[in-house]
Design a protein around this motif. Sequence first.
Motif, PDB file in Angstrom:
ATOM      1  N   ALA A  93       0.826  -1.206   0.000  1.00  0.00           N
ATOM      2  CA  ALA A  93       0.000   0.000   0.000  1.00  0.00           C
ATOM      3  C   ALA A  93       0.865   1.264   0.000  1.00  0.00           C
ATOM      4  N   ILE A  94       1.995   1.213   0.691  1.00  0.00           N
ATOM      5  CA  ILE A  94       2.903   2.371   0.706  1.00  0.00           C
ATOM      6  C   ILE A  94       3.465   2.618  -0.687  1.00  0.00           C
ATOM      7  N   LEU A  95       3.835   1.542  -1.386  1.00  0.00           N
ATOM      8  CA  LEU A  95       4.317   1.700  -2.758  1.00  0.00           C
ATOM      9  C   LEU A  95       3.244   2.326  -3.643  1.00  0.00           C
ATOM     10  N   LYS A  96       2.016   1.860  -3.480  1.00  0.00           N
ATOM     11  CA  LYS A  96       0.907   2.405  -4.285  1.00  0.00           C
ATOM     12  C   LYS A  96       0.724   3.896  -4.012  1.00  0.00           C
ATOM     13  N   GLU A  97       0.850   4.279  -2.744  1.00  0.00           N
ATOM     14  CA  GLU A  97       0.675   5.689  -2.381  1.00  0.00           C
ATOM     15  C   GLU A  97       1.768   6.554  -2.993  1.00  0.00           C
ATOM     16  N   ILE A  98       2.992   6.037  -3.022  1.00  0.00           N
ATOM     17  CA  ILE A  98       4.098   6.774  -3.638  1.00  0.00           C
ATOM     18  C   ILE A  98       3.809   7.030  -5.109  1.00  0.00           C
ATOM     19  N   LEU A  99       3.343   6.003  -5.800  1.00  0.00           N
ATOM     20  CA  LEU A  99       3.037   6.148  -7.222  1.00  0.00           C
ATOM     21  C   LEU A  99       1.840   7.060  -7.454  1.00  0.00           C
ATOM     22  N   HIS A 100       0.866   7.005  -6.541  1.00  0.00           N
ATOM     23  CA  HIS A 100      -0.384   7.753  -6.734  1.00  0.00           C
ATOM     24  C   HIS A 100      -0.256   9.229  -6.358  1.00  0.00           C
ATOM     25  N   SER A 101       0.401   9.508  -5.212  1.00  0.00           N
ATOM     26  CA  SER A 101       0.376  10.879  -4.707  1.00  0.00           C
ATOM     27  C   SER A 101       1.750  11.462  -4.401  1.00  0.00           C
TER      28      SER A 101
ATOM     29  N   THR B 104      25.542 -16.552   5.794  1.00  0.00           N
ATOM     30  CA  THR B 104      26.214 -15.253   5.877  1.00  0.00           C
ATOM     31  C   THR B 104      27.057 -15.115   7.140  1.00  0.00           C
ATOM     32  N   ASN B 105      26.878 -16.028   8.079  1.00  0.00           N
ATOM     33  CA  ASN B 105      27.573 -15.985   9.366  1.00  0.00           C
ATOM     34  C   ASN B 105      27.269 -14.719  10.161  1.00  0.00           C
ATOM     35  N   THR B 106      26.082 -14.174   9.942  1.00  0.00           N
ATOM     36  CA  THR B 106      25.577 -13.101  10.784  1.00  0.00           C
ATOM     37  C   THR B 106      24.074 -13.309  10.907  1.00  0.00           C
ATOM     38  N   ASN B 107      23.418 -12.508  11.733  1.00  0.00           N
ATOM     39  CA  ASN B 107      21.971 -12.656  11.880  1.00  0.00           C
ATOM     40  C   ASN B 107      21.406 -11.493  12.684  1.00  0.00           C
ATOM     41  N   VAL B 108      20.783 -10.541  11.991  1.00  0.00           N
ATOM     42  CA  VAL B 108      20.119  -9.422  12.665  1.00  0.00           C
ATOM     43  C   VAL B 108      18.701  -9.252  12.100  1.00  0.00           C
ATOM     44  N   MET B 109      18.004 -10.345  11.990  1.00  0.00           N
ATOM     45  CA  MET B 109      16.625 -10.360  11.487  1.00  0.00           C
ATOM     46  C   MET B 109      16.566 -10.103   9.976  1.00  0.00           C
ATOM     47  N   ASP B 110      15.485  -9.510   9.517  1.00  0.00           N
ATOM     48  CA  ASP B 110      15.209  -9.377   8.091  1.00  0.00           C
ATOM     49  C   ASP B 110      15.312  -7.925   7.616  1.00  0.00           C
ATOM     50  N   LEU B 111      15.531  -7.798   6.302  1.00  0.00           N
ATOM     51  CA  LEU B 111      15.458  -6.494   5.647  1.00  0.00           C
ATOM     52  C   LEU B 111      14.482  -6.577   4.494  1.00  0.00           C
ATOM     53  N   ARG B 112      13.647  -5.569   4.371  1.00  0.00           N
ATOM     54  CA  ARG B 112      12.710  -5.451   3.245  1.00  0.00           C
ATOM     55  C   ARG B 112      13.054  -4.192   2.466  1.00  0.00           C
ATOM     56  N   ILE B 113      13.196  -4.332   1.155  1.00  0.00           N
ATOM     57  CA  ILE B 113      13.545  -3.220   0.286  1.00  0.00           C
ATOM     58  C   ILE B 113      12.436  -3.024  -0.723  1.00  0.00           C
ATOM     59  N   LEU B 114      11.816  -1.842  -0.748  1.00  0.00           N
ATOM     60  CA  LEU B 114      10.755  -1.508  -1.688  1.00  0.00           C
ATOM     61  C   LEU B 114      11.236  -0.361  -2.569  1.00  0.00           C
ATOM     62  N   LEU B 115      11.209  -0.563  -3.871  1.00  0.00           N
ATOM     63  CA  LEU B 115      11.662   0.472  -4.800  1.00  0.00           C
ATOM     64  C   LEU B 115      10.531   0.914  -5.723  1.00  0.00           C
ATOM     65  N   ALA B 116      10.434   2.226  -5.889  1.00  0.00           N
ATOM     66  CA  ALA B 116       9.546   2.800  -6.898  1.00  0.00           C
ATOM     67  C   ALA B 116      10.431   3.632  -7.831  1.00  0.00           C
TER      68      ALA B 116
ATOM     69  N   HIS C  34       3.530  10.534  -1.856  1.00  0.00           N
ATOM     70  CA  HIS C  34       3.686  10.500  -0.398  1.00  0.00           C
ATOM     71  C   HIS C  34       3.926   9.050   0.052  1.00  0.00           C
ATOM     72  N   PRO C  35       4.740   8.836   1.062  1.00  0.00           N
ATOM     73  CA  PRO C  35       5.509   9.814   1.839  1.00  0.00           C
ATOM     74  C   PRO C  35       6.798  10.274   1.152  1.00  0.00           C
ATOM     75  N   LEU C  36       7.091   9.710  -0.028  1.00  0.00           N
ATOM     76  CA  LEU C  36       8.260  10.103  -0.798  1.00  0.00           C
ATOM     77  C   LEU C  36       7.881  10.234  -2.260  1.00  0.00           C
ATOM     78  N   THR C  37       8.666  11.013  -2.978  1.00  0.00           N
ATOM     79  CA  THR C  37       8.494  11.060  -4.426  1.00  0.00           C
ATOM     80  C   THR C  37       9.456  10.074  -5.073  1.00  0.00           C
ATOM     81  N   ALA C  38       9.050   9.523  -6.192  1.00  0.00           N
ATOM     82  CA  ALA C  38       9.907   8.591  -6.927  1.00  0.00           C
ATOM     83  C   ALA C  38      11.062   9.363  -7.582  1.00  0.00           C
ATOM     84  N   PRO C  39      12.228   8.731  -7.752  1.00  0.00           N
ATOM     85  CA  PRO C  39      12.548   7.355  -7.355  1.00  0.00           C
ATOM     86  C   PRO C  39      12.690   7.225  -5.841  1.00  0.00           C
ATOM     87  N   ALA C  40      11.980   6.269  -5.276  1.00  0.00           N
ATOM     88  CA  ALA C  40      11.913   6.141  -3.822  1.00  0.00           C
ATOM     89  C   ALA C  40      12.331   4.751  -3.375  1.00  0.00           C
ATOM     90  N   CYS C  41      12.880   4.689  -2.164  1.00  0.00           N
ATOM     91  CA  CYS C  41      13.249   3.418  -1.553  1.00  0.00           C
ATOM     92  C   CYS C  41      12.732   3.401  -0.121  1.00  0.00           C
TER      93      CYS C  41
END
Length: 443
Positions: A315-323, A430-442, A325-332
């Motif tokens: 939904a955040i990606l959709k909002e970026i493309l539509h309005s 990877t021999n490390t572990n600090v949970m997950d990362l999510r990357i969303l690009l517009a 917000h909260p960032l203008t493209a190109p956004a991450c």
Amino acid sequence: MGRYEVLRQHAIEIFYAGLRAVDPNDAIQRHVSCEGTILHVGSQQYDLDAFRHIYVVGGGKAGASMASAVENLLGERVTQGWVNVKYEHLAPTRTIHIHEAGHPVPDEAGVRGTQEIVHLLETATEQDLVICLISGGGSALLPAPVAGITLQQKQAVTKLLLHCGATINEINTIRKHISAIKGGQLARVAAPATLVTLILSDVIGDPLDTIASGPTVPDSQTFTDCLNILNKYEIEAQIPMPVLQRLQQGAQGEIADTPKAGDPIFRNVQNLIIASNVLAARAAEEKARALHYNPMLLSTFVEGETREVAKVHAAILKEILHSGHPLTAPACIISGGETTVSIQGDGLGGRNQEFVLAAAREIEGLSNVVILSAGTDGTDGPTDAAGAIADGDTVQRAQEKSLDPLAFLKNNDSYHFFEALGDLIKTGPTNTNVMDLRILLAG
């Protein structure tokens, strides 16, 4: 990949930038140093000449790399050591023994390794220094069931909690109360030695008593908390009777609880977090900026049911493309944390792959969007993938291969869905572990 090739490549580069920031060797070098005979650990100092022996113990997916870094720092001053790690999560060491064991469900190898750690620490005196290395996976990799509870019963409890969707905090609360070393009890074994614990956090908010079930940290949870968790998920009737009886007896005061703050066993204990999810997320943010995206670190406290979290991110990606917000493209947009999956099917996958599959359905047909989600440990659930990547054409490409995204989602079979599309993210251990990362690009 077609028109999304550049966005996909950028998402992968941003993820790897986050991964590099939490390399265990680099993390230890940032927080620990040795000048002559003085060991600096965070803000504290230790005169190494004051100790007869230096023992190194621990458990977790990053344990081998952390052990190697400590050896490089202290050299021949290390007397002896034993660290439990997940199978194949290895790194070269000289003095410290690296012992492979099961994760996420503990196995007999883990029990044997933990017994070796206990035997070693039982020899420690007030003239010794113990360095404990803790990282994600430490709960499963340091199994020491209390008397009267078998490993098989502990395995059953772990599997049940994983399947019902319990959070890592809730799982570890119960683990601590059926263990002989978790919840601060390893500090009791090591006392009266000086104990320094270096920690890679894989828990939201970095609560010390939850990471790897806090073996060297005062425990803030109680037996009553354990019973409340069983009641919350309505699984009390499925818990092995010896485990349930112990929790009930503890809640009634018939069994001593785990050591709490103020206990004298913690007088000579230092616990220090040397890397966490927020460090990885900030590094990813900087990489995104370097690639000319407008970046935003949304949160490193993201938890909840994976599919619902995926809908919000889409939904955040959709909002970026539509309005704009909260960032203008190109956004991450970057987020961290750890979601949970309530398993209904019998497929293969993990929370990151399921997140991307659920998100792919939400962004179907959108132009210039990519979503990547992966675990920093390189392992997503019981698979050899760290996660997956999807774009606005993923659903269409799947349908062209006669793959029904909804059917795969219902069967919790995200691995085979993305395997067929060539969209799994595979890093290897990877021999490390600090949970997950999510990357969303517009784009």
